[in-house]
Motif scaffolding. Structure first.
Motif, PDB file in Angstrom:
ATOM      1  N   VAL A 136       0.918  -1.135   0.117  1.00 56.32           N
ATOM      2  CA  VAL A 136       0.153   0.151  -0.065  1.00 56.32           C
ATOM      3  C   VAL A 136       1.010   1.095   0.240  1.00 56.32           C
ATOM      4  N   ALA A 137       0.430   2.425  -0.677  1.00 57.94           N
ATOM      5  CA  ALA A 137       0.910   3.667  -0.507  1.00 57.94           C
ATOM      6  C   ALA A 137      -0.143   4.637  -0.810  1.00 57.94           C
ATOM      7  N   LEU A 138       0.151   6.055  -0.586  1.00 55.90           N
ATOM      8  CA  LEU A 138      -0.744   7.003  -0.668  1.00 55.90           C
ATOM      9  C   LEU A 138      -0.856   7.156  -2.118  1.00 55.90           C
ATOM     10  N   PRO A 139      -1.993   7.336  -2.858  1.00 59.94           N
ATOM     11  CA  PRO A 139      -2.505   7.624  -4.277  1.00 59.94           C
ATOM     12  C   PRO A 139      -1.808   8.607  -4.819  1.00 59.94           C
ATOM     13  N   ASN A 140      -1.739   9.760  -4.268  1.00 63.51           N
ATOM     14  CA  ASN A 140      -1.274  11.038  -4.824  1.00 63.51           C
ATOM     15  C   ASN A 140      -1.152  12.138  -4.056  1.00 63.51           C
ATOM     16  N   LYS A 141      -0.980  13.206  -4.702  1.00 61.39           N
ATOM     17  CA  LYS A 141      -0.938  14.436  -3.972  1.00 61.39           C
ATOM     18  C   LYS A 141      -2.038  14.938  -3.179  1.00 61.39           C
ATOM     19  N   GLU A 142      -3.249  14.917  -3.533  1.00 56.77           N
ATOM     20  CA  GLU A 142      -4.452  15.380  -2.866  1.00 56.77           C
ATOM     21  C   GLU A 142      -4.409  14.513  -1.565  1.00 56.77           C
ATOM     22  N   ILE A 143      -4.513  13.152  -1.650  1.00 57.39           N
ATOM     23  CA  ILE A 143      -4.355  12.302  -0.229  1.00 57.39           C
ATOM     24  C   ILE A 143      -3.283  12.765   0.453  1.00 57.39           C
ATOM     25  N   SER A 144      -2.059  13.039   0.141  1.00 59.52           N
ATOM     26  CA  SER A 144      -1.164  13.528   0.963  1.00 59.52           C
ATOM     27  C   SER A 144      -1.431  14.710   1.865  1.00 59.52           C
TER      28      SER A 144
END
Length: 567
Positions: free
Chosen positions: A394-402
């Motif tokens: 698993v990882a963060l999807p994108n800048k928005e979710i960061s």
């Protein structure tokens, strides 16, 4: 081309979840092949679990319009859509069924009494929508009395728990065709029950409501449900052996909730923004449902509607109670993994797609399952070695979710770091005021060190996440990456190139005197220069940078800082 000849482009469907309205008056991304696949599979009851704002309500309304018997010709809303060209078998189902449609997406109340009142009202309104049953010559007087009690809110709670069973029977008897039952966002009241202490009450009501309408019901043609979680382990779908669950890790139906890359490219071309595709990918792509790469549809629409300026649109669509609870209960191991995510890393973890709300308190490791199904993580890859559970990277999807993580982390840290300190740091950076920045950061660090009780690895984690949070949507934070001739500790790359880049090198010593602490901060500052850590900033065409050496000793800290011009 003259202004008179310019084509008129359809407006964007911001917040539009009515299918007829969306496909008639707005830019509509055609998802009607969902109908084909449902009819091909012929699952008696289908549950789709997806994050919020990924098109669940619009798709369920599309199903309602397609299947529901109506006095008017609703085929006009599908004759130019993909489903219409799939063959006569599919067209023959159009407008042939009575439909029961309930959406629980707005049932968000703080008590069971208010929640039950809202559920009762929604069920009552759906009964009234089928007012033709009152004058039916095919129903008995007793059946009409049952209908009237439920349509006038004079029925008992048990009657409302059995209301789906009652309404399916009456509609089947009147129309001669068993109805469809569509329930959108079925688990919204359940999440509210978990957050507000009436979980058992709402689970009891829902279990009986769904069992009556969906379990072994001869008066049901098909059932379709959507939600974020599948809420299976406490038997809300007890004995429902005809339920087909479609989670974000399943391949079937993976392209129908959210936008595919082809759909986003077409949308960008339509709105004359093809050159913005990579920015759209950076901000809103990154989800993977089954074997399909998916963009967040709500945010893509928001991006085009905001003149192609990126923002964290999804963050403002509802509260982030799940991630807030995760952070409040996080163990040191979980916090360490969250730091890894914020730095762009990934890790492998056990994922249970049937995770339920109480598990978040009883089993801390379940947080990753919650974060994945709720849209705060993506599955880079998934393996199903046993049973129904998965092992996923698993990882963060994108800048928005960061930025969603950053915002919620800041809210968790407000008891430790006053908002005034965060604002002081932001103001100093925007003004490139080195002295003010040193003072604000030292205040921030002294409070943080006091909270963590020691300048250890846990503190460094808090520093990185705290800086992410404080800088909100202005910077992208990376840590321990190679640059120049070494590996920097913390890099803050501005999204707006008018802001300075920031590089931070950390040093820690034991029992340092004031002079030794200042010298250690200067050593950290000099290392940034000696090893050319600012090379990335020059490559990004930034005009200025701030270098900071931060030294710790026990609960004391000192900062050495320097501003440099890059042009």
């Amino acid at each position: 081309m003259t202004m008179k000849e310019m084509p008129v482009r359809r407006p964007l469907p911001v917040g539009v979840s009515d299918y007829q309205d969306a496909c008639t008056h707005y830019y509509y991304v055609d998802k009607t092949l969902l109908i084909r696949d449902l009819l091909d599979e012929r699952a008696k009851v289908s549950l789709f679990t997806r994050p919020r704002r990924f098109g669940k309500t619009l798709n369920m309304d599309m199903l309602r319009i397609f299947f529901e018997k109506n006095d008017s010709d609703t085929s006009v809303y599908f004759k130019d859509k993909k489903i219409w060209f799939c063959g006569s078998f599919y067209r023959e189902h159009q407008g042939k069924y009575p439909v029961i449609f309930l959406s629980f997406k707005d049932v968000k109340y703080a008590s069971w009494e208010e929640t039950y009142q809202a559920l009762r009202k929604l069920i009552t309104l759906e009964f009234r929508r089928h007012g033709e049953l009152l004058s039916s010559t095919l129903l008995s007087s007793y059946e009409k009395e049952d209908f009237s009690r439920l349509a006038t809110e004079t029925a008992s709670e048990i009657d409302y728990q059995m209301s789906l069973r009652t309404l399916t029977l009456l509609l089947h008897k009147h129309h001669g065709t068993a109805p469809l039952v569509i329930i959108d966002e079925y688990d919204t009241p359940i999440q509210q029950g978990h957050m507000n202490g009436f979980y058992d009450r709402v689970i009891g009501f829902m279990r009986n409501l769904f069992s009556g309408g969906l379990k072994d019901n001869p008066h049901l043609s098909y059932g379709f449900l959507t939600g974020i979680l599948r809420v299976a382990k406490e038997s809300i779908f007890s004995g429902l052996n005809n339920l087909k669950i479609n989670s974000i890790l399943d391949e079937r139906y993976s392209e129908y909730f959210g936008f595919t890359s082809e759909e986003v490219r077409a949308m960008a071309e339509y709105y004359r923004a093809s050159d913005k595709y990579q920015e759209l990918c950076d901000w809103y792509d990154g989800y993977r449902f089954g074997n399909t790469d998916i963009f967040n549809p709500w945010s893509v629409i928001g991006y085009f509607n905001n003149n192609c300026r990126p923002k964290a649109f999804w963050q403002s669509t509802g509260n982030n109670d799940i991630i807030r609870e995760v952070l409040a209960l996080a163990t040191p191991d979980i916090m360490e993994r969250l730091e890894l995510l914020m730095k762009g890393g990934s890790f492998v973890t056990h994922i249970d797609t049937g995770v339920i709300y109480p598990q978040i308190q009883k089993e801390p490791s379940s947080v990753y399952s919650f974060l994945l199904v709720a849209g705060y993580l993506k599955a880079v890859n998934a393996d199903q070695p046993y049973g129904e559970d998965y092992m996923c990277e698993v990882a963060l999807p994108n800048k928005e979710i960061s930025f969603v993580y950053s915002k919620e982390i800041l809210s968790q840290m407000e008891a430790v770091i006053p908002r005034s300190e965060a604002i002081a740091i932001q103001e100093a950076i925007y003004k490139v005021d080195i002295q003010a920045l040193q003072k604000a950061l030292e205040n921030f660090l002294l409070q943080t060190i006091s909270f963590h009780d020691a300048a250890n690895e846990t503190f460094y984690h808090g520093l990185i996440l705290g800086m992410c949070a404080i800088m909100d949507n202005s910077y992208r934070i990376t840590s321990n990456r190679e640059a120049g001739e070494g590996r920097f500790d913390i890099q803050m790359l501005p999204l707006n190139k008018k802001l300075p880049g920031i590089l931070i090198e950390l040093k820690a010593g034991k029992n340092c005197s004031e002079a030794q602490l200042k010298a250690l901060a200067q050593t950290a500052l000099q290392q940034i220069t000696d090893r050319s850590y600012t090379a990335d900033f020059s490559a990004e065409n930034l005009t200025s940078a701030i270098k900071m050496g931060i030294a710790f000793s026990g609960k004391r800290t000192r900062i050495a800082a320097e501003q440099i011009n890059l042009v």
